[in-house]
Design a protein around this motif. Structure first.
Motif, PDB file in Angstrom:
ATOM      1  N   THR A 700       0.848  -1.192   0.000  1.00 47.17           N
ATOM      2  CA  THR A 700       0.000   0.000   0.000  1.00 47.17           C
ATOM      3  C   THR A 700       0.884   1.243   0.000  1.00 47.17           C
ATOM      4  O   THR A 700       1.848   1.326   0.763  1.00 47.17           O
ATOM      5  N   ARG A 701       0.548   2.154  -0.856  1.00 48.70           N
ATOM      6  CA  ARG A 701       1.259   3.439  -0.914  1.00 48.70           C
ATOM      7  C   ARG A 701       0.263   4.571  -0.730  1.00 48.70           C
ATOM      8  O   ARG A 701      -0.751   4.649  -1.418  1.00 48.70           O
ATOM      9  N   LEU A 702       0.551   5.446   0.213  1.00 44.21           N
ATOM     10  CA  LEU A 702      -0.210   6.666   0.409  1.00 44.21           C
ATOM     11  C   LEU A 702       0.750   7.826   0.236  1.00 44.21           C
ATOM     12  O   LEU A 702       1.723   7.956   0.994  1.00 44.21           O
ATOM     13  N   GLY A 703       0.499   8.646  -0.759  1.00 41.72           N
ATOM     14  CA  GLY A 703       1.434   9.719  -1.066  1.00 41.72           C
ATOM     15  C   GLY A 703       0.733  11.030  -1.296  1.00 41.72           C
ATOM     16  O   GLY A 703      -0.459  11.096  -1.611  1.00 41.72           O
ATOM     17  N   ILE A 704       1.492  12.093  -1.132  1.00 40.81           N
ATOM     18  CA  ILE A 704       0.998  13.428  -1.439  1.00 40.81           C
ATOM     19  C   ILE A 704       2.146  14.233  -2.022  1.00 40.81           C
ATOM     20  O   ILE A 704       3.209  14.361  -1.414  1.00 40.81           O
ATOM     21  N   ASP A 705       1.946  14.711  -3.231  1.00 34.92           N
ATOM     22  CA  ASP A 705       2.935  15.521  -3.926  1.00 34.92           C
ATOM     23  C   ASP A 705       2.453  16.962  -3.949  1.00 34.92           C
ATOM     24  O   ASP A 705       1.297  17.238  -4.306  1.00 34.92           O
ATOM     25  N   PHE A 730       4.094   7.067   2.141  1.00 34.27           N
ATOM     26  CA  PHE A 730       4.193   5.994   3.109  1.00 34.27           C
ATOM     27  C   PHE A 730       3.910   4.691   2.373  1.00 34.27           C
ATOM     28  O   PHE A 730       2.929   4.594   1.617  1.00 34.27           O
ATOM     29  N   VAL A 731       4.762   3.693   2.585  1.00 38.04           N
ATOM     30  CA  VAL A 731       4.593   2.383   1.950  1.00 38.04           C
ATOM     31  C   VAL A 731       4.552   1.329   3.046  1.00 38.04           C
ATOM     32  O   VAL A 731       5.438   1.277   3.907  1.00 38.04           O
ATOM     33  N   ILE A 732       3.514   0.519   3.008  1.00 34.70           N
ATOM     34  CA  ILE A 732       3.345  -0.576   3.971  1.00 34.70           C
ATOM     35  C   ILE A 732       3.198  -1.871   3.192  1.00 34.70           C
ATOM     36  O   ILE A 732       2.411  -1.950   2.240  1.00 34.70           O
ATOM     37  N   THR A 733       3.930  -2.898   3.592  1.00 29.54           N
ATOM     38  CA  THR A 733       3.905  -4.188   2.909  1.00 29.54           C
ATOM     39  C   THR A 733       3.600  -5.287   3.920  1.00 29.54           C
ATOM     40  O   THR A 733       4.079  -5.246   5.067  1.00 29.54           O
ATOM     41  N   PHE A 746       9.175   2.556  -4.363  1.00 24.60           N
ATOM     42  CA  PHE A 746       7.872   2.174  -4.912  1.00 24.60           C
ATOM     43  C   PHE A 746       7.778   2.620  -6.361  1.00 24.60           C
ATOM     44  O   PHE A 746       8.113   3.761  -6.704  1.00 24.60           O
ATOM     45  N   PHE A 747       7.303   1.672  -7.239  1.00 23.88           N
ATOM     46  CA  PHE A 747       7.130   1.966  -8.656  1.00 23.88           C
ATOM     47  C   PHE A 747       5.628   2.055  -8.942  1.00 23.88           C
ATOM     48  O   PHE A 747       4.921   1.039  -8.881  1.00 23.88           O
ATOM     49  N   GLU A 752       4.149  -4.307  -8.537  1.00 25.39           N
ATOM     50  CA  GLU A 752       4.796  -5.593  -8.249  1.00 25.39           C
ATOM     51  C   GLU A 752       6.315  -5.533  -8.369  1.00 25.39           C
ATOM     52  O   GLU A 752       7.015  -6.426  -7.888  1.00 25.39           O
ATOM     53  N   LEU A 753       6.839  -4.486  -9.009  1.00 25.57           N
ATOM     54  CA  LEU A 753       8.286  -4.324  -9.125  1.00 25.57           C
ATOM     55  C   LEU A 753       8.885  -3.548  -7.955  1.00 25.57           C
ATOM     56  O   LEU A 753      10.101  -3.384  -7.886  1.00 25.57           O
ATOM     57  N   SER A 754       8.046  -3.069  -7.050  1.00 26.50           N
ATOM     58  CA  SER A 754       8.514  -2.233  -5.946  1.00 26.50           C
ATOM     59  C   SER A 754       9.350  -3.035  -4.963  1.00 26.50           C
ATOM     60  O   SER A 754       9.260  -4.264  -4.881  1.00 26.50           O
ATOM     61  N   VAL A 755      10.158  -2.315  -4.199  1.00 27.59           N
ATOM     62  CA  VAL A 755      10.956  -2.910  -3.137  1.00 27.59           C
ATOM     63  C   VAL A 755      10.079  -2.981  -1.886  1.00 27.59           C
ATOM     64  O   VAL A 755       9.638  -1.940  -1.389  1.00 27.59           O
ATOM     65  N   PRO A 756       9.773  -4.176  -1.357  1.00 28.59           N
ATOM     66  CA  PRO A 756       8.852  -4.285  -0.230  1.00 28.59           C
ATOM     67  C   PRO A 756       9.469  -3.761   1.057  1.00 28.59           C
ATOM     68  O   PRO A 756      10.683  -3.662   1.205  1.00 28.59           O
ATOM     69  N   GLY A 757       8.603  -3.454   2.016  1.00 28.42           N
ATOM     70  CA  GLY A 757       9.033  -2.958   3.316  1.00 28.42           C
ATOM     71  C   GLY A 757       8.029  -1.970   3.863  1.00 28.42           C
ATOM     72  O   GLY A 757       7.050  -1.595   3.199  1.00 28.42           O
ATOM     73  N   ASP A 758       8.246  -1.541   5.089  1.00 31.57           N
ATOM     74  CA  ASP A 758       7.432  -0.506   5.715  1.00 31.57           C
ATOM     75  C   ASP A 758       8.324   0.715   5.874  1.00 31.57           C
ATOM     76  O   ASP A 758       9.228   0.737   6.729  1.00 31.57           O
ATOM     77  N   TYR A 759       8.083   1.734   5.082  1.00 32.05           N
ATOM     78  CA  TYR A 759       9.004   2.855   5.075  1.00 32.05           C
ATOM     79  C   TYR A 759       8.308   4.134   4.629  1.00 32.05           C
ATOM     80  O   TYR A 759       7.208   4.112   4.053  1.00 32.05           O
ATOM     81  N   PHE A 760       8.980   5.235   4.922  1.00 30.18           N
ATOM     82  CA  PHE A 760       8.546   6.564   4.496  1.00 30.18           C
ATOM     83  C   PHE A 760       9.666   7.164   3.645  1.00 30.18           C
ATOM     84  O   PHE A 760      10.848   7.059   3.987  1.00 30.18           O
ATOM     85  N   THR A 761       9.303   7.756   2.522  1.00 27.24           N
ATOM     86  CA  THR A 761      10.287   8.459   1.698  1.00 27.24           C
ATOM     87  C   THR A 761       9.822   9.890   1.485  1.00 27.24           C
ATOM     88  O   THR A 761       8.616  10.158   1.323  1.00 27.24           O
ATOM     89  N   GLY A 762      10.764  10.790   1.507  1.00 27.24           N
ATOM     90  CA  GLY A 762      10.472  12.193   1.263  1.00 27.24           C
ATOM     91  C   GLY A 762      11.502  12.804   0.350  1.00 27.24           C
ATOM     92  O   GLY A 762      12.698  12.501   0.458  1.00 27.24           O
TER      93      GLY A 762
END
Length: 904
Positions: A700-705, A730-733, A746-747, A752-762
């Motif tokens: 799951t990806r929740l993002g705001i640009d 925010f990405v939750i796997t 996250f792609f 399905e090509l994304s790198v899994p994990g629970d992380y935040f990127t900014g």
């Protein structure tokens, strides 16, 4: 009917399009052709009757002007549409004007063949021109066979050629004009057919705007259409390179309006009487030619050539034929390092050196290097750019290498007189508008050659391989045929060497793709789309066989950390021990996706479903004892939700932050996908990340640009600028997804090509002004409850002569913090200095430190460098000397070898 369309988009994005297609751009010009039975209909939310005074409109008009200019000035395709000037339009009247870009009917007609080409006359004095005299004092002398006009007190002779814009003007203190015998009707305006010759003396200067001749005495023989200049200086200008050319000699003969010859002459690109770098020739013929783009160039045919630094000869060659600005020696450099020892690097223009005419669109350099500890290095660097066919060839080798390789890990490997080298070839052939053939070849003599001589290629280049790749594209379908094989038993690319430690041969790989077929085209067009892929591959691993020590990892800790093996072991043995083999495997893979484009008010919804089946003719029992299936089934379903809203505040005004009005764009988005499979990803050999490496579970990806835009430039020059960009996600796997790296990614187009994990990127980009920008990135791992990566940096232009950059980077898996920075300072118009450094705060030492200084002469550049690399325990220095006028950027070469930090 056929209609041409040009659109200019602002802040274009595809947040709610098909799951397999995405794009974005802050500014995007789009050019297209519409073919329809009737006139097209344009649907808009709002239209304006008058041109709005907005920077975006001005930018769009400039983009359209640039497109039209490229179309009519030589970059148009063969099927370029015909343009017809409207009735009553002068050929010189602008058809399109945005202030600094003008296109005329004449320019369009010349390109598209509607106007006849210009007739370029070559004689010095054509018979249909007019010669005009302007003199201080005038006297006439009559002889039986000729008349002579004696002029003094300042003389101007002007020749205006009929039907062209060429005007030749000659200034002198005194002149004698020799005329045919007979009655003289006019002594001021003369027909060239009545003039036998013109002798001028006293600071004679002749110019037609294209060339300039200067000398104390000049004689023009109009009967033979020749000229002789004594103690002369010839001056002309190369439009393509923006470089002058000077020819000095005791006597220069003008053979035609565009051709000059001399003996015992000096060629240089500076007007100094004693140029720093010049070419001495026994005899030379200089011809000025027109180029297809409407410019001009100089072609010299010279013999007995000596390249000189002031008056000191440094190189001799029997003949040069070609552009005199392109003297054979393009650069000469000196370097020294612990691994290679002292080396002299030279680069030569092949066509000029061999006295050959250079084929259009082709460049070739000869590389000749002399190593005191390795012997001689020889190479060829060529590229070609022709219509429908672009490519390049790079060959380099040492016939007898006795030196020591210093690897990027710091290890040393001795060489014992063996031949070493590499061959790189690539070509792209556009067979027609649908078929394209890509071909490339790569062969390397040994596992350390690239790392020792061309380290930058090993770090940044795509895979070294031999490949034929045929592509067919038409509308929304494509076909690909690939044949790929590696001729080496090692990987020269650093990323392949470390993971997976092998390359993959594909003999063959065939694939067919369909993109966005409209399932409900007749009922609800654009609502439901279908994507399909079919791929057959015959795959075979090619393991890395040299030991870690042979690869340069002689230290046990470095070998284990980088490759996971002992210095005396091979990666191939480790892969075989894990159950992998180099046997060929047949694989058939097909992927199918359906996506819908829906809306719930302002929210765009894109639900999608994907099914994938992959069949292998091997069960991989040795690699995965618990798996005995040959068919992997994989399916996923997901939803993408996206919206956009913005707010404009016209009251914002700040001189400090260079703000004039603000538009705030907010783009929230949500993507959810769940995937399941009957074979775990870790149970399959990783031939392709995009096939075997797809994830399972829920992501799951929740993002705001967010983007803040403003206007900069001032009245009449306003332009839109993205002053601040702030993206967060925010990405939750789910736990059933295999973690592979602490650096999540996250792609959006294929989750399905994304790198899994629970992380935040900014990600942050802040353009404080046109001279200062700040950028940053962060990755926070929720599972480890700590940041995995931080980076923050800036780039600043402090003035026209001074710029700097710096970055702080923290990598948690290595528990390391690095500070990188550098400055570029133009001390004067002649001297330039660059300083760069990389500092490890944990080790409290500089990893890399270097200084480059260059000095610009009127017709050459000289530079030197010194650098220290603590990783390889190497200190090196070098210098380079390069003549100007070769159309290349200057760079200090050396720092050890052509590899590593060299400019090539």
């Amino acid at each position: 009917s056929t209609y041409q369309v040009f659109a200019y988009f602002d802040q274009l994005g595809s947040g709610a399009t098909d799951a397999a297609v995405s794009f974005s751009a802050s500014r995007l010009p789009v050019q297209g052709v519409i073919r329809a039975d009737g006139p097209p209909t344009l649907l808009t939310d709002a239209t304006l009757a008058e041109r709005p005074d907005e920077p975006l409109v001005f930018e769009g008009e400039r983009a359209l002007a640039g497109t039209l200019r490229r179309l009519v000035r030589g970059d148009a395709p063969e099927t370029a549409p015909a343009y017809t000037a409207r009735d009553g339009l002068s050929p010189a009247e602008p058809l399109f004007d945005t202030g600094d870009e003008q296109l005329t009917a004449q320019e369009i007609g010349e390109v598209l063949g509607q106007l006849p080409p210009t007739d370029r006359a070559e004689p010095i004095f054509a018979g249909d021109g007019i010669i005009t005299l302007s003199v201080g004092d005038l006297a006439l002398r009559r002889e039986p066979n000729e008349n002579a006009v004696i002029a003094s007190g300042g003389v101007v002779v002007q020749y205006a050629e009929a039907n062209t814009s060429r005007v030749l003007q000659i200034d002198a203190e005194r002149a004698v004009v020799f005329l045919k015998s007979g009655e003289l009707r006019d002594l001021i305006t003369l027909d060239p057919s009545d003039v036998r010759g013109i002798y001028l003396e006293g600071d004679v200067v002749a110019t037609d705007g294209q060339y300039t001749l200067r000398g104390p005495r000049v004689y023009y023989d109009l009967t033979r259409d020749r000229a002789l200049i004594l103690d002369a200086v010839f001056w002309t200008y190369d439009q393509a390179r923006g470089m002058p050319l000077y020819l000095r000699a005791n006597a220069i003969r003008q053979e035609a309006s565009n051709q000059f010859s001399a003996e015992r002459a000096v060629l240089a690109n500076t007007g100094f009487a004693k140029p720093h770098l010049n070419i001495g020739v026994r005899d030379v013929t200089l011809t000025r030619e027109s180029t297809p783009d409407g410019g001009t160039r100089n072609i010299a045919d010279a013999r007995n050539i000596t390249l000189r630094a002031v008056d000191t000869p440094v190189f001799w060659f029997p003949r040069l034929k070609g552009d005199p600005e392109q003297i054979p020696l393009e650069s000469i450099g000196y370097g020294a390092s612990r691994g290679s020892g002292p080396v002299i690097n030279t680069t030569w223009d092949a066509a000029t050196l061999l006295g050959l005419d250079k084929p259009s669109g082709t460049d070739a350099d000869l590389l000749v290097d002399v190593y005191t500890e390795r012997g001689v290095g020889l190479g060829v660097d060529a590229d070609w750019r022709r219509e429908g066919n672009d490519g390049g060839l790079f060959v380099y080798g040492l016939p007898n290498d006795d030196g020591t390789d210093r690897s990027s890990s710091g290890g040393e490997v001795e060489r014992d007189g063996e031949f070493r080298g590499l061959v790189l070839f690539e070509n792209v052939w556009d067979i027609n508008d649908r078929w394209t053939l890509f071909s490339e070849a790569a062969h390397i003599s040994d596992e350390l050659f690239v790392d020792a001589f061309f380290r930058g290629l090993g770090r940044d280049r795509r895979e070294f391989t031999n490949r034929l790749y045929l592509r067919y594209r038409e509308e929304n379908e494509a076909f690909f045929a690939l044949g790929q094989i590696n001729s080496n038993d090692f990987a020269a690319n650093q990323n392949l060497l470390q993971s997976p430690g092998a390359t993959v041969d594909r003999l063959p790989e065939l694939s067919y793709h369909r993109i966005a077929d409209d399932i409900l085209e007749s009922v609800a067009p654009g609502v439901l789309s279908y994507f399909a892929e079919y791929r057959y591959s015959r795959l075979q691993f090619n393991f890395v066989e040299p030991t870690a020590a042979e690869l340069g990892f002689t230290n046990r800790g470095d070998a284990l950390a980088a490759l996971g093996v002992e210095p005396g072991d091979t990666i191939g043995d480790a892969l075989r021990a894990s159950g992998l083999t180099e046997d060929a495997v047949n694989r058939f893979d097909t992927r199918h996706e359906i996506s819908a484009q829906l809306a719930a008010g302002p929210i765009k919804l894109t639900p999608f479903a994907v099914a994938r089946g992959t069949f292998y003719d091997d069960e991989f029992e040795d690699f995965s004892p618990n798996e005995d299936e040959q068919l992997r089934g994989w399916a996923a379903a997901g939803l993408r939700a996206y919206t956009q809203f913005h707010r404009v505040d016209n009251t914002v005004e700040s001189r400090l932050f260079d703000l004039h009005r603000i538009r705030h764009i907010i783009e929230p988005g949500l993507t959810v996908m769940h995937a399941g499979t009957n074979i775990d990803q870790a149970s399959l050999p990783d031939y392709d990340v995009g096939v075997e490496g797809i994830l399972e579970g829920t992501i799951t990806r929740l993002g705001i640009d967010q983007t803040w835009q403003t206007y900069r430039g001032g009245p009449g020059r306003w332009r839109s600028v993205d002053v601040l960009e702030l993206d967060a996600e925010f990405v939750i796997t789910s736990d059933d997804s295999d973690r592979e790296t602490p650096f999540g990614r996250f792609f959006e187009y294929r989750p399905e090509l994304s790198v899994p994990g629970d992380y935040f990127t900014g990600d942050l980009v802040w353009r404080l002004s046109d001279a200062l920008a700040i950028a940053g990135n962060t990755i926070f791992d929720f599972e480890a409850n700590q940041p995995q990566r931080h980076s923050l940096g800036f780039i600043a232009q402090h003035g026209r002569r001074f710029s700097s950059f710096a970055e702080v980077r923290f990598l948690n898996p290595e528990d390391a913090t690095y500070v990188d920075g550098g400055v570029n300072y133009e001390l004067t118009e002649k001297y330039n200095a660059r300083l760069f450094a990389s500092y490890d705060t944990d080790e409290d030492e500089f990893q890399r430190l270097g200084l480059q200084v260059s000095r610009r002469f009127p017709n050459a550049e000289f530079g030197f460098s010194i650098a220290r690399n603590e990783v390889t325990d190497e200190t090196s220095f070098g210098f380079v000397f390069r003549p100007l006028g070769l159309g290349q950027d200057f760079g200090v070469r050396g720092v050890g070898t052509r590899g590593g930090t060299q400019t090539r």
